[in-house]
Design a protein around this motif. Structure first.
Motif, PDB file in Angstrom:
ATOM      1  N   VAL A   1      -0.932 -12.828 -13.475  1.00 49.98           N
ATOM      2  CA  VAL A   1      -1.179 -11.678 -12.609  1.00 49.98           C
ATOM      3  C   VAL A   1      -1.537 -12.154 -11.199  1.00 49.98           C
ATOM      4  O   VAL A   1      -2.342 -13.075 -11.034  1.00 49.98           O
ATOM      5  N   ASP A   2      -0.943 -11.526 -10.186  1.00 52.09           N
ATOM      6  CA  ASP A   2      -1.336 -11.769  -8.797  1.00 52.09           C
ATOM      7  C   ASP A   2      -2.337 -10.682  -8.405  1.00 52.09           C
ATOM      8  O   ASP A   2      -1.964  -9.527  -8.194  1.00 52.09           O
ATOM      9  N   TRP A   3      -3.593 -11.059  -8.284  1.00 55.07           N
ATOM     10  CA  TRP A   3      -4.651 -10.059  -8.116  1.00 55.07           C
ATOM     11  C   TRP A   3      -4.687  -9.450  -6.723  1.00 55.07           C
ATOM     12  O   TRP A   3      -5.197  -8.337  -6.546  1.00 55.07           O
ATOM     13  N   TRP A   4      -4.126 -10.121  -5.718  1.00 53.00           N
ATOM     14  CA  TRP A   4      -4.021  -9.492  -4.403  1.00 53.00           C
ATOM     15  C   TRP A   4      -3.009  -8.348  -4.452  1.00 53.00           C
ATOM     16  O   TRP A   4      -3.254  -7.258  -3.907  1.00 53.00           O
ATOM     17  N   ALA A   5      -1.891  -8.587  -5.106  1.00 55.35           N
ATOM     18  CA  ALA A   5      -0.904  -7.517  -5.270  1.00 55.35           C
ATOM     19  C   ALA A   5      -1.504  -6.362  -6.070  1.00 55.35           C
ATOM     20  O   ALA A   5      -1.294  -5.192  -5.736  1.00 55.35           O
ATOM     21  N   VAL A   6      -2.249  -6.673  -7.105  1.00 57.14           N
ATOM     22  CA  VAL A   6      -2.906  -5.649  -7.912  1.00 57.14           C
ATOM     23  C   VAL A   6      -3.848  -4.809  -7.054  1.00 57.14           C
ATOM     24  O   VAL A   6      -3.876  -3.569  -7.150  1.00 57.14           O
ATOM     25  N   LEU A   7      -4.619  -5.472  -6.208  1.00 51.83           N
ATOM     26  CA  LEU A   7      -5.588  -4.759  -5.368  1.00 51.83           C
ATOM     27  C   LEU A   7      -4.906  -3.721  -4.491  1.00 51.83           C
ATOM     28  O   LEU A   7      -5.327  -2.551  -4.450  1.00 51.83           O
TER      29      LEU A   7
ATOM     30  N   LEU B   1       0.832  -1.205   0.000  1.00 47.12           N
ATOM     31  CA  LEU B   1       0.000   0.000   0.000  1.00 47.12           C
ATOM     32  C   LEU B   1       0.868   1.258   0.000  1.00 47.12           C
ATOM     33  O   LEU B   1       0.624   2.195  -0.765  1.00 47.12           O
ATOM     34  N   ALA B   2       1.886   1.275   0.875  1.00 50.62           N
ATOM     35  CA  ALA B   2       2.760   2.444   0.969  1.00 50.62           C
ATOM     36  C   ALA B   2       3.514   2.664  -0.339  1.00 50.62           C
ATOM     37  O   ALA B   2       3.642   3.806  -0.816  1.00 50.62           O
ATOM     38  N   ALA B   3       4.009   1.579  -0.925  1.00 49.34           N
ATOM     39  CA  ALA B   3       4.696   1.697  -2.202  1.00 49.34           C
ATOM     40  C   ALA B   3       3.754   2.212  -3.283  1.00 49.34           C
ATOM     41  O   ALA B   3       4.135   3.023  -4.137  1.00 49.34           O
ATOM     42  N   GLY B   4       2.500   1.761  -3.250  1.00 52.92           N
ATOM     43  CA  GLY B   4       1.511   2.221  -4.219  1.00 52.92           C
ATOM     44  C   GLY B   4       1.218   3.706  -4.100  1.00 52.92           C
ATOM     45  O   GLY B   4       1.101   4.415  -5.106  1.00 52.92           O
TER      46      GLY B   4
ATOM     47  N   GLY C   1      -1.821  -2.752 -11.445  1.00 55.40           N
ATOM     48  CA  GLY C   1      -2.187  -2.013 -10.243  1.00 55.40           C
ATOM     49  C   GLY C   1      -2.042  -0.513 -10.359  1.00 55.40           C
ATOM     50  O   GLY C   1      -2.814   0.244  -9.761  1.00 55.40           O
ATOM     51  N   LEU C   2      -1.083  -0.047 -11.142  1.00 55.74           N
ATOM     52  CA  LEU C   2      -0.831   1.394 -11.249  1.00 55.74           C
ATOM     53  C   LEU C   2      -1.813   2.117 -12.168  1.00 55.74           C
ATOM     54  O   LEU C   2      -1.774   3.341 -12.259  1.00 55.74           O
ATOM     55  N   VAL C   3      -2.675   1.378 -12.839  1.00 56.50           N
ATOM     56  CA  VAL C   3      -3.673   2.023 -13.705  1.00 56.50           C
ATOM     57  C   VAL C   3      -4.575   2.944 -12.884  1.00 56.50           C
ATOM     58  O   VAL C   3      -4.925   4.051 -13.321  1.00 56.50           O
ATOM     59  N   ALA C   4      -4.960   2.498 -11.696  1.00 58.33           N
ATOM     60  CA  ALA C   4      -5.848   3.304 -10.857  1.00 58.33           C
ATOM     61  C   ALA C   4      -5.230   4.660 -10.528  1.00 58.33           C
ATOM     62  O   ALA C   4      -5.906   5.693 -10.589  1.00 58.33           O
ATOM     63  N   GLY C   5      -3.950   4.657 -10.188  1.00 61.12           N
ATOM     64  CA  GLY C   5      -3.271   5.918  -9.904  1.00 61.12           C
ATOM     65  C   GLY C   5      -3.179   6.796 -11.128  1.00 61.12           C
ATOM     66  O   GLY C   5      -3.214   8.029 -11.031  1.00 61.12           O
ATOM     67  N   GLY C   6      -3.045   6.178 -12.308  1.00 59.95           N
ATOM     68  CA  GLY C   6      -3.021   6.950 -13.544  1.00 59.95           C
ATOM     69  C   GLY C   6      -4.323   7.695 -13.782  1.00 59.95           C
ATOM     70  O   GLY C   6      -4.324   8.828 -14.270  1.00 59.95           O
ATOM     71  N   VAL C   7      -5.431   7.063 -13.414  1.00 57.15           N
ATOM     72  CA  VAL C   7      -6.744   7.708 -13.586  1.00 57.15           C
ATOM     73  C   VAL C   7      -6.859   8.952 -12.710  1.00 57.15           C
ATOM     74  O   VAL C   7      -7.261  10.027 -13.169  1.00 57.15           O
TER      75      VAL C   7
END
Length: 250
Positions: free
Chosen positions: A201-207, A10-13, A51-57
């Motif tokens: 894809v690891d979907w937990w990591a993506v989340l 989460l922090a890295a995200g 996972g970074l797509v959300a931040g791009g939005v």
């Protein structure tokens, strides 16, 4: 996944989403974090991208005022980003990672030089005949190549894009940064769809990357829009240098 691992991702995200909105290269935080937590390189790479797509939005939404009047430009360049991303994503799934280890640091270094030289080059180009109001075919090809790099790995693609856009477009750096955010989002979204269909894809990591980058993209856009052009230029170059060091020695 342990609670500590969740907090770390989460922090890295958050950090990656914020850096991507302002400059780019957020993957240099999330990708090594996933590797350190034991994810295989390909799984970490594709999960990080999705996972970074959300931040791009949220980064794009934060720069919506600077995007006004850029619709036609982004439609033209966006086609290059999407096509390049498909090529890069397919290369990631078929070629060894070492294939880009030599060329990527060179591309980032060139982009940093372009960012530093942009004011002088723009002054020179303003006295010349500009081939096209949207950058012309050379910019489109450059965006295509940046898209391929972004689909393959993506770290520092923002630095490369800002370098290209800043040279070929006669516009304010904040508006160029806003355009960069849109093109980066197109690259990541295209690769994310491809990876979701055919990659491990690891979907937990993506989340957890998504949740963190969602917040980071919003915060980064608020900070980045307030930076003067000179400060933003210095920040871009510093991030580019860090990217080169990490890719070469990390």
């Amino acid at each position: 996944m342990t609670p500590w691992e969740v907090v770390a991702i989460l922090a890295a995200g958050v950090a990656a989403g914020g850096i991507n909105a302002v400059v780019g290269s957020g993957s240099l935080i999330t990708f090594p974090t996933l590797l350190a937590l034991g994810y295989p390189p390909i799984v970490a790479n594709v999960s990080n991208n999705v996972g970074l797509v959300a931040g791009g939005v949220t980064g794009v939404l934060g720069y919506r005022n600077e995007l006004k009047g850029q619709r036609e430009r982004l439609l033209r360049l966006g086609a290059g980003s999407v096509l390049g991303s498909l090529v890069g994503g397919l290369l990631l799934l078929s070629l060894p990672e070492k294939a880009f280890q030599v060329i990527v640091p060179i591309l980032i270094a060139l982009a940093c030089v372009l960012v530093i030289a942009q004011p002088r080059l723009n002054a020179w180009l303003s006295k010349q005949h500009r081939p096209h109001p949207h950058g012309g075919p050379w910019l489109w090809l450059g965006v295509l190549a940046a898209g391929a790099y972004g689909g393959y790995f993506g770290a520092a693609q923002g630095v490369v894009l800002i370098g290209l856009l800043g040279i070929f477009l006669d516009d304010h750096l904040q508006r160029i940064n806003a355009a960069k955010n849109v093109l980066s989002l197109l690259v990541n979204s295209t690769a994310a769809i491809l990876f979701a269909l055919i990659a491990p894809v690891d979907w937990w990591a993506v989340l957890f990357v998504s949740l963190g980058s969602l917040v980071g993209g919003f915060l980064g856009a608020r900070v980045g829009r307030r930076l003067p052009a000179g400060a933003l230029r210095v920040l871009i170059v510093c991030v580019g240098i860090v990217a080169i060091i990490k890719l070469v020695y990390g």
